[in-house]
Scaffold this active site. Structure first.
Site, mmCIF file in Angstrom:
data_model
loop_
_atom_site.group_PDB
_atom_site.id
_atom_site.type_symbol
_atom_site.label_atom_id
_atom_site.label_comp_id
_atom_site.label_asym_id
_atom_site.label_seq_id
_atom_site.Cartn_x
_atom_site.Cartn_y
_atom_site.Cartn_z
ATOM 1 N N ARG A 95 0.800 -1.220 0.000
ATOM 2 C CA ARG A 95 0.000 0.000 0.000
ATOM 3 C C ARG A 95 0.836 1.275 0.000
ATOM 4 O O ARG A 95 0.610 2.182 -0.801
ATOM 5 C CB ARG A 95 -0.927 0.042 1.236
ATOM 6 C CG ARG A 95 -2.171 -0.763 1.109
ATOM 7 C CD ARG A 95 -2.511 -1.358 2.469
ATOM 8 N NE ARG A 95 -1.523 -2.371 2.781
ATOM 9 C CZ ARG A 95 -1.649 -3.650 2.426
ATOM 10 N NH1 ARG A 95 -2.741 -4.051 1.843
ATOM 11 N NH2 ARG A 95 -0.686 -4.524 2.674
ATOM 12 N N THR A 96 1.775 1.360 0.938
ATOM 13 C CA THR A 96 2.461 2.648 1.137
ATOM 14 C C THR A 96 3.301 3.004 -0.083
ATOM 15 O O THR A 96 3.262 4.137 -0.574
ATOM 16 C CB THR A 96 3.340 2.577 2.403
ATOM 17 O OG1 THR A 96 2.553 2.055 3.466
ATOM 18 C CG2 THR A 96 3.870 3.941 2.780
ATOM 19 N N LYS A 113 27.490 -1.949 0.025
ATOM 20 C CA LYS A 113 28.932 -1.615 -0.031
ATOM 21 C C LYS A 113 29.307 -0.706 1.134
ATOM 22 O O LYS A 113 30.266 0.035 1.074
ATOM 23 C CB LYS A 113 29.239 -0.938 -1.375
ATOM 24 C CG LYS A 113 29.049 -1.862 -2.574
ATOM 25 C CD LYS A 113 29.315 -1.150 -3.890
ATOM 26 C CE LYS A 113 28.022 -0.769 -4.563
ATOM 27 N NZ LYS A 113 28.206 -0.037 -5.820
ATOM 28 N N ARG A 159 11.128 3.696 3.786
ATOM 29 C CA ARG A 159 10.722 2.742 4.836
ATOM 30 C C ARG A 159 11.930 1.893 5.203
ATOM 31 O O ARG A 159 12.716 1.496 4.337
ATOM 32 C CB ARG A 159 9.591 1.841 4.360
ATOM 33 C CG ARG A 159 9.296 0.731 5.377
ATOM 34 C CD ARG A 159 8.113 -0.092 4.997
ATOM 35 N NE ARG A 159 6.872 0.648 5.208
ATOM 36 C CZ ARG A 159 5.663 0.106 5.110
ATOM 37 N NH1 ARG A 159 5.540 -1.177 4.791
ATOM 38 N NH2 ARG A 159 4.584 0.816 5.314
ATOM 39 N N HIS A 171 4.664 5.396 11.763
ATOM 40 C CA HIS A 171 4.210 5.316 10.378
ATOM 41 C C HIS A 171 3.282 6.528 10.184
ATOM 42 O O HIS A 171 2.058 6.395 10.118
ATOM 43 C CB HIS A 171 3.470 3.999 10.161
ATOM 44 C CG HIS A 171 3.181 3.647 8.729
ATOM 45 N ND1 HIS A 171 3.356 4.541 7.677
ATOM 46 C CD2 HIS A 171 2.715 2.503 8.169
ATOM 47 C CE1 HIS A 171 3.005 3.947 6.543
ATOM 48 N NE2 HIS A 171 2.617 2.703 6.818
HETATM 49 N N1 CP Z 1 -0.594 -0.194 5.715
HETATM 50 C C1 CP Z 1 0.656 -0.387 5.262
HETATM 51 O O1 CP Z 1 1.627 0.269 5.697
HETATM 52 O O2 CP Z 1 0.758 -1.351 4.299
HETATM 53 P P1 CP Z 1 2.057 -1.759 3.523
HETATM 54 O O3 CP Z 1 3.001 -2.405 4.530
HETATM 55 O O4 CP Z 1 1.616 -2.682 2.452
HETATM 56 O O5 CP Z 1 2.691 -0.501 2.976
#
Ligand code: CP
Length: 307
Positions: free
Chosen positions: A56-57, A86, A107, A135
């Protein structure tokens, strides 16, 4: 709060007026999606750096940039295929990528890692999840979904359900919701309750909350049920996590005991904590959340890029 040129690393950067401004902008972005005409990010490039899996993100940030006619450079497997193999530092990676892109989304499985990369970056860096810590954009889209469905957030009772100890999404949620006049119902097995510092933060913000492990007995009080899965990947070993599997579950029995206008949120992915039978209930909003995530990320990209 000034968005332009700023890193977005934490929900702690937001106050109530910044949140409302972002939601209003996201509402405008939903219109842009329908009309398909906006090119306000034309000529800008997003670097999408994922050191941890995501569906999603990553897709919604990349789609958000493309919806506004910006370009995307993307690596979904930074851990194994970037120059960090490296031994390049996160600081240098940030410095280098910021010479190429206008905005960075990242991320990573370690808390604080996105901030390390941001230290080196000359362009805004947005935290797309740093380990068990935060998040922020999921929190933003969760609140936007509540705001859109109720037309307000003040006065609501919010159930946070599941692995409250390890869920960065629910940590980000509670940190943003404390700016509103809300009550919390915190539902988890005792061992997976919200970390003490977050509870203390809620107390200091004047938020009322009750703690329980009884979802069926408490769901009737909730206007919002925000459920998250067992964060198996955050346990030292997965066997420790298994003993909690199935200890919280949203199903038709839970919905029968809930208010008729309650909404069910979940950041997804789901395992057994929301049964598929719930999907057809009009109160299930977790797929709408995914759609809202694109609009919220469009709004955030536009704001940090100052357009
Ligand atoms: N909700 C969410 O962060 O989903 P993903 O891990 O798929 O990005």
């Amino acid at each position: 709060m000034k968005f332009e040129g700023r890193h977005i690393l934490s929900t702690k950067q937001f106050d109530k007026s910044a949140l409302i401004a972002l939601f209003e902008k996201a509402g405008e972005m939903e219109e842009q999606i329908k009309e398909g005409k906006s090119d306000i990010l034309s000529g800008k490039i997003l670097a999408s750096l994922f050191f941890e899996p995501s569906t999603r993100t990553r897709f919604s940030f990349e789609a958000a940039m493309q919806r506004l006619r910006g370009g995307v450079v993307s690596n979904a497997d930074m851990m194994n295929t970037s120059s960090l193999t490296k031994l390049e530092t996160l600081y240098d990676t940030g410095k280098v990528v910021s010479q190429i892109a206008d905005v960075i989304v990242m991320r990573h499985p370690e808390a604080g890692s996105v901030a390390k990369l941001a230290e080196g970056s000359d362009v805004p860096v947005i935290n797309a999840g740093d380990g068990p810590s935060e998040h922020p954009t999921q929190g933003l889209l969760d609140l936007y979904t509540i705001w859109k469905n109720y037309g307000k957030i003040d006065g609501l009772t919010i159930g946070l359900v599941g692995d409250l100890k390890n869920s960065r999404v629910l940590h980000s949620n509670s940190d943003l919701l404390k700016h509103f006049d809300v009550k919390f119902v915190l539902v988890s097995p005792e061992e997976l309750c919200l970390p003490e510092e977050i509870e203390n933060d809620l107390k200091e913000s004047g938020c009322e909350f009750v703690k329980t492990d009884d979802l069926l007995g408490s769901v009737g009080d909730m206007d919002v049920l925000n459920c998250n899965r067992l964060q198996v990947e955050r346990f030292k070993n997965s066997e420790d996590a298994e003993k909690y599997r199935g200890s919280f579950q949203v199903n038709n029995e839970i919905l029968k005991a809930a208010k008729k206008d309650m909404i069910v949120l979940c950041p997804l992915p789901r395992m057994e904590e929301i049964l598929k039978e719930v999907d057809d209930d009009p109160r299930a909003k977790y797929f709408q959340q995914v759609e809202n995530g694109v609009a919220v990320r469009m709004a955030l990209l536009a704001k940090v890029l100052g357009v």
